[in-house]
Design a protein around this motif. Structure first.
Motif, PDB file in Angstrom:
ATOM      1  N   LEU A 157      30.445  35.197  29.037  1.00 22.32           N
ATOM      2  CA  LEU A 157      31.025  36.364  29.465  1.00 22.32           C
ATOM      3  C   LEU A 157      30.175  37.475  29.939  1.00 22.32           C
ATOM      4  N   PRO A 158      28.720  37.529  29.348  1.00 24.82           N
ATOM      5  CA  PRO A 158      28.033  38.646  30.166  1.00 24.82           C
ATOM      6  C   PRO A 158      27.772  38.475  31.393  1.00 24.82           C
ATOM      7  N   THR A 159      27.624  37.329  31.997  1.00 22.78           N
ATOM      8  CA  THR A 159      27.414  37.245  33.267  1.00 22.78           C
ATOM      9  C   THR A 159      28.677  37.562  34.005  1.00 22.78           C
ATOM     10  N   LEU A 160      29.574  36.903  33.503  1.00 21.00           N
ATOM     11  CA  LEU A 160      31.201  37.302  34.150  1.00 21.00           C
ATOM     12  C   LEU A 160      31.317  38.681  34.291  1.00 21.00           C
ATOM     13  N   LEU A 161      31.123  39.291  33.193  1.00 21.41           N
ATOM     14  CA  LEU A 161      31.575  40.731  33.205  1.00 21.41           C
ATOM     15  C   LEU A 161      30.642  41.456  34.192  1.00 21.41           C
ATOM     16  N   ARG A 162      29.263  41.092  34.427  1.00 24.19           N
ATOM     17  CA  ARG A 162      28.410  41.674  35.351  1.00 24.19           C
ATOM     18  C   ARG A 162      29.097  41.532  36.800  1.00 24.19           C
ATOM     19  N   ALA A 163      29.903  40.305  37.051  1.00 23.37           N
ATOM     20  CA  ALA A 163      30.548  40.389  38.237  1.00 23.37           C
ATOM     21  C   ALA A 163      31.760  40.933  38.229  1.00 23.37           C
ATOM     22  N   THR A 164      32.436  41.527  37.423  1.00 26.40           N
ATOM     23  CA  THR A 164      33.712  42.024  37.328  1.00 26.40           C
ATOM     24  C   THR A 164      33.742  43.051  38.382  1.00 26.40           C
ATOM     25  N   PRO A 165      32.795  44.258  38.126  1.00 29.33           N
ATOM     26  CA  PRO A 165      32.885  44.959  39.136  1.00 29.33           C
ATOM     27  C   PRO A 165      32.885  44.664  40.667  1.00 29.33           C
ATOM     28  N   THR A 166      32.252  43.727  41.195  1.00 28.75           N
ATOM     29  CA  THR A 166      32.447  43.202  42.440  1.00 28.75           C
ATOM     30  C   THR A 166      34.184  42.962  42.710  1.00 28.75           C
ATOM     31  N   THR A 167      34.595  42.184  41.813  1.00 31.15           N
ATOM     32  CA  THR A 167      35.770  41.777  41.890  1.00 31.15           C
ATOM     33  C   THR A 167      36.758  42.936  42.123  1.00 31.15           C
ATOM     34  N   LEU A 168      36.754  44.030  41.298  1.00 30.81           N
ATOM     35  CA  LEU A 168      37.370  45.051  41.170  1.00 30.81           C
ATOM     36  C   LEU A 168      36.967  45.928  42.640  1.00 30.81           C
ATOM     37  N   GLY A 169      36.000  45.946  42.909  1.00 35.69           N
ATOM     38  CA  GLY A 169      35.474  46.353  44.346  1.00 35.69           C
ATOM     39  C   GLY A 169      36.296  45.956  45.602  1.00 35.69           C
ATOM     40  N   PHE A 170      36.472  44.586  45.663  1.00 29.46           N
ATOM     41  CA  PHE A 170      37.182  44.112  46.792  1.00 29.46           C
ATOM     42  C   PHE A 170      38.596  44.491  46.884  1.00 29.46           C
ATOM     43  N   ALA A 171      38.910  44.359  45.399  1.00 31.38           N
ATOM     44  CA  ALA A 171      40.648  44.842  45.482  1.00 31.38           C
ATOM     45  C   ALA A 171      40.840  46.024  45.860  1.00 31.38           C
ATOM     46  N   LEU A 172      40.105  47.200  45.433  1.00 29.47           N
ATOM     47  CA  LEU A 172      40.271  48.445  45.688  1.00 29.47           C
ATOM     48  C   LEU A 172      40.133  48.707  47.036  1.00 29.47           C
ATOM     49  N   ALA A 173      38.833  48.085  47.381  1.00 27.40           N
ATOM     50  CA  ALA A 173      38.593  48.261  49.140  1.00 27.40           C
ATOM     51  C   ALA A 173      39.784  47.948  49.948  1.00 27.40           C
ATOM     52  N   ALA A 174      40.170  46.639  49.489  1.00 32.11           N
ATOM     53  CA  ALA A 174      41.405  46.217  50.437  1.00 32.11           C
ATOM     54  C   ALA A 174      42.446  47.208  50.249  1.00 32.11           C
ATOM     55  N   MET A 175      42.771  47.521  49.035  1.00 32.80           N
ATOM     56  CA  MET A 175      43.931  48.410  48.877  1.00 32.80           C
ATOM     57  C   MET A 175      43.829  49.582  49.537  1.00 32.80           C
ATOM     58  N   LEU A 176      42.732  50.302  49.622  1.00 35.79           N
ATOM     59  CA  LEU A 176      42.662  51.733  50.007  1.00 35.79           C
ATOM     60  C   LEU A 176      42.520  51.692  51.657  1.00 35.79           C
ATOM     61  N   LEU A 177      41.975  50.373  52.020  1.00 33.50           N
ATOM     62  CA  LEU A 177      42.064  50.277  53.643  1.00 33.50           C
ATOM     63  C   LEU A 177      43.254  49.754  53.932  1.00 33.50           C
ATOM     64  N   GLY A 178      43.649  49.010  53.343  1.00 31.07           N
ATOM     65  CA  GLY A 178      45.201  48.234  53.723  1.00 31.07           C
ATOM     66  C   GLY A 178      46.555  49.121  53.786  1.00 31.07           C
ATOM     67  N   LEU A 179      46.205  50.095  52.860  1.00 32.42           N
ATOM     68  CA  LEU A 179      47.467  50.989  52.670  1.00 32.42           C
ATOM     69  C   LEU A 179      47.706  51.964  53.956  1.00 32.42           C
ATOM     70  N   PRO A 180      46.807  52.554  54.584  1.00 29.82           N
ATOM     71  CA  PRO A 180      46.911  53.213  55.633  1.00 29.82           C
ATOM     72  C   PRO A 180      47.449  52.348  56.990  1.00 29.82           C
ATOM     73  N   LEU A 181      46.553  51.090  56.855  1.00 28.72           N
ATOM     74  CA  LEU A 181      47.026  50.341  57.859  1.00 28.72           C
ATOM     75  C   LEU A 181      48.341  49.690  57.770  1.00 28.72           C
ATOM     76  N   GLY A 182      48.687  49.382  56.730  1.00 28.79           N
ATOM     77  CA  GLY A 182      49.965  48.935  56.370  1.00 28.79           C
ATOM     78  C   GLY A 182      51.140  50.002  56.931  1.00 28.79           C
ATOM     79  N   PHE A 183      50.735  51.387  56.504  1.00 32.52           N
ATOM     80  CA  PHE A 183      51.698  52.420  56.836  1.00 32.52           C
ATOM     81  C   PHE A 183      51.614  52.489  58.411  1.00 32.52           C
ATOM     82  N   LEU A 184      50.815  52.323  59.193  1.00 31.60           N
ATOM     83  CA  LEU A 184      50.727  52.330  60.546  1.00 31.60           C
ATOM     84  C   LEU A 184      51.397  51.231  61.174  1.00 31.60           C
ATOM     85  N   VAL A 185      51.224  49.787  60.662  1.00 35.20           N
ATOM     86  CA  VAL A 185      52.333  48.592  61.023  1.00 35.20           C
ATOM     87  C   VAL A 185      53.597  48.987  60.831  1.00 35.20           C
ATOM     88  N   ALA A 186      53.824  49.551  59.285  1.00 36.35           N
ATOM     89  CA  ALA A 186      55.470  49.852  59.169  1.00 36.35           C
ATOM     90  C   ALA A 186      55.957  50.541  60.274  1.00 36.35           C
TER      91      ALA A 186
END
Length: 223
Positions: free
Chosen positions: A15-44
């Motif tokens: 668990l401690p090792t996995l929790l240290r990696a969790t911010p990386t997982t969240l960072g990827f998801a948030l980055a993809a959402m924040l970048l994908g939303l305006p791009l998706g709007f333009l595509v729409a």
């Protein structure tokens, strides 16, 4: 019973090792959402454009992304692009792949939300002297945002789970972290179970946020 205790202990040890990696997982998801939303709007908007070329290009993009596995897209971007002279590090390759994938799905959500707004409201705005951009910004988009919110939230939850796929290009996110623990302990059940529980907790928290936002938007709509 002893076997269960061993599995539980291996999960707790990981668990401690996995929790240290969790911010990386969240960072990827948030980055993809924040970048994908305006791009998706333009595509729409491109898919709703009166220009056939824009509609065609955006339609092919959406069809290709939605019609191919995300894992294949990651391989094409990270392993395929270097043959064309463009080499990306694992983080950049993962973010780009997730962003493009998210943009395609978000564009369909946004397009459907925009089309759900009655045409009469646009005509009424035009009769009041509002320009096309003003009508979109002041009339259409606020209502479309309420319609699209559940699907947008579901996309973010899906992205959190999809980040596990960037482990194949050596990004040490949640799943890859579990695999590294297993390589040391030779006990797969506990670390994988702990990783699954972390994904579940994150998704559950995001669902709670989604419901709170939906209630807030609903109150705003009836005010």
């Amino acid at each position: 019973m002893e076997q269960f205790q061993l599995v539980l202990q291996s999960a707790l040890d990981a668990l401690p090792t996995l929790l240290r990696a969790t911010p990386t997982t969240l960072g990827f998801a948030l980055a993809a959402m924040l970048l994908g939303l305006p791009l998706g709007f333009l595509v729409a908007l491109s898919r709703l454009s009166r220009f056939a070329a824009l509609r065609g290009i955006s339609s092919v993009f959406v069809s290709f992304i939605r019609g191919t596995p995300l894992l294949v897209q990651i391989f094409v971007i990270y392993y395929g692009l270097p043959s064309l002279g463009l080499t990306l590090n694992p983080v950049a390759g993962g973010v780009i792949a997730l962003t493009l994938n998210a943009a395609a799905y978000l564009s369909e959500t946004i397009r459907a939300a925009i089309l759900s707004i009655p045409k009469g409201q646009r005509e009424a705005a035009t009769s009041l002297g509002l320009s096309g951009s003003q009508t979109m910004r002041l009339i259409v988009l606020p209502q479309a945002a309420r319609v699209a919110l559940p699907s947008l939230s579901n996309t973010l939850i899906g992205l959190v789970k999809d980040t596990s796929l960037v482990s194949v290009i050596t990004v040490v996110e949640l799943l890859r972290s579990a695999q590294l623990v297993i390589a040391r302990t030779f006990e797969p059940f506990g670390p994988y179970l702990a990783a699954a529980l972390i994904y579940w907790v994150i998704s559950s928290l995001l669902e709670l946020v989604q419901r709170a936002l939906e209630r807030r938007f609903a109150r705003g709509a009836t005010a």
